[in-house]
Scaffold this active site. Structure first.
Site, mmCIF file in Angstrom:
data_model
loop_
_atom_site.group_PDB
_atom_site.id
_atom_site.type_symbol
_atom_site.label_atom_id
_atom_site.label_comp_id
_atom_site.label_asym_id
_atom_site.label_seq_id
_atom_site.Cartn_x
_atom_site.Cartn_y
_atom_site.Cartn_z
ATOM 1 N N SER A 107 -9.161 30.305 -33.553
ATOM 2 C CA SER A 107 -7.849 30.138 -32.917
ATOM 3 C C SER A 107 -6.819 29.885 -34.007
ATOM 4 O O SER A 107 -6.813 28.825 -34.637
ATOM 5 C CB SER A 107 -7.884 28.958 -31.939
ATOM 6 O OG SER A 107 -8.729 29.234 -30.852
ATOM 7 N N LYS A 183 -4.614 32.760 -25.932
ATOM 8 C CA LYS A 183 -5.343 31.510 -26.158
ATOM 9 C C LYS A 183 -4.380 30.320 -26.152
ATOM 10 O O LYS A 183 -4.725 29.230 -25.665
ATOM 11 C CB LYS A 183 -6.102 31.572 -27.484
ATOM 12 C CG LYS A 183 -6.834 30.274 -27.867
ATOM 13 C CD LYS A 183 -7.889 29.874 -26.837
ATOM 14 C CE LYS A 183 -8.561 28.545 -27.188
ATOM 15 N NZ LYS A 183 -9.489 28.663 -28.338
ATOM 16 N N LYS A 252 -4.195 21.132 -33.342
ATOM 17 C CA LYS A 252 -3.754 22.323 -34.076
ATOM 18 C C LYS A 252 -3.207 23.377 -33.114
ATOM 19 O O LYS A 252 -2.134 23.958 -33.352
ATOM 20 C CB LYS A 252 -4.931 22.913 -34.861
ATOM 21 C CG LYS A 252 -4.691 24.311 -35.419
ATOM 22 C CD LYS A 252 -5.931 24.869 -36.084
ATOM 23 C CE LYS A 252 -7.082 25.129 -35.131
ATOM 24 N NZ LYS A 252 -6.836 26.328 -34.255
#
Length: 302
Positions: A107, A183, A252
């Site tokens: 990701s 995502k 993150k």
């Protein structure tokens, strides 16, 4: 699910997997179980050994891996780690890449995915699919992951049989970077769900009802969801090993959401609050703690 034993051997491509962490190890095991030839690489040898015992081949470097496979899957911590695997010493970019594909399950920022894809193509001709995953370690072990992909349609279809040995759903969302953007939408929902479920669970505990029964009581109603059924029991019972995901990873992703939201003039007040809660959790519980330990922010416990 694809099964190499039921496929013409000449049609089965050689597979590789780089990054044998919480997700990479169970995903690789599923490829091996399906009968595919898989070459693996990881920075630490201790994570390679169990998979080698299960039938995987070892690669000394990322360059060595891509030289000997047709499709290389990868799942590492962040964009800096992806950069190192591709363009570091003996990286993927140093191997012949024409006709080969790199499928990145990591990701990272959509802009980073587009930049890496362009640079890798220029370096050795390899194609790129950004394919971040959702479903956590449980989904990786059970093959129930949802994977959202960005890239060329023909390349998506080329890797689909192999991806579906590791996942239940594999959706082509658009050109390079589209998988990463999807995502981020997923993480808005999941990050906020973790924060909200922690709040509801703590309310139940503090008010004196059995929070373990919340999933049962709310099943079938508007509050029901996979996160409710999976997260709440782990929060209440303090089940954090193995972690479903690390606090640092969720933070993150939510920080990336904030960056993309700013670039696209998108208000994300709920995701921004969730991000700040995970930042607090990182300080209180540690970067590598299970993301569900956000529940512990509301009480003084260790």
């Amino acid at each position: 699910m694809a099964d190499a034993s039921k496929t013409n051997p000449q049609d089965v491509e050689r597979l590789g997997y780089l990054g044998l962490g919480l997700m990479g190890t169970p995903m690789t095991r599923r490829l091996l179980k399906a009968g595919y030839q898989v070459t693996v690489w990881n920075r630490s040898e201790r994570k390679v050994a169990p998979l080698a015992e299960a039938g995987a081949r070892r690669a000394a470097t990322p360059r060595d891996l891509l030289t000997n496979v047709d499709i290389a899957f990868m799942c590492v911590t962040d964009a800096a780690a992806v950069e190192e695997v591709i363009f570091g010493p003996e990286g993927l970019a140093a191997a012949p890449g024409a006709g080969k594909l790199v499928v990145d399950f990591s990701s990272i920022h959509p802009d980073a995915a587009r930049d890496l894809a362009k640079r890798l193509k220029a370096a050795n001709g390899a194609g790129w699919i950004d394919a971040p995953v959702s479903g956590g370690t449980k989904g990786a072990e059970e093959g129930t992951l949802a994977i959202m992909a960005g890239g060329e349609a023909d390349e998506i279809e080329r890797v689909r049989p192999y991806v579906l040995a590791m996942a239940r759903r594999f959706t082509h969302m658009g050109p390079t970077g589209a998988g990463q953007t999807t995502k981020l939408c997923n993480q808005v929902i999941v990050g906020c769900a973790m924060a909200v479920l922690a709040e509801a669970t703590r309310l139940a505990v503090n008010a004196g009802i059995d929070a373990n029964r919340l999933p049962e009581a709310l099943a079938g109603g508007f509050a029901d969801s996979i996160p409710l059924q999976l997260f709440v029991p782990r929060m209440v019972q303090g089940i954090h090993s193995p972690p479903l995901g690390h606090i640092a990873t969720m933070l993150k992703d939510l920080d990336t959401v904030a960056d993309v939201a700013q670039a696209t003039s998108t208000p994300v007040p709920m995701a921004s609050l969730a991000g700040q809660l995970f930042r607090l959790a990182k300080v209180a519980r540690g970067a590598e703690a299970d993301a569900l330990e956000i529940y512990k922010l509301s009480v003084a416990e260790r």
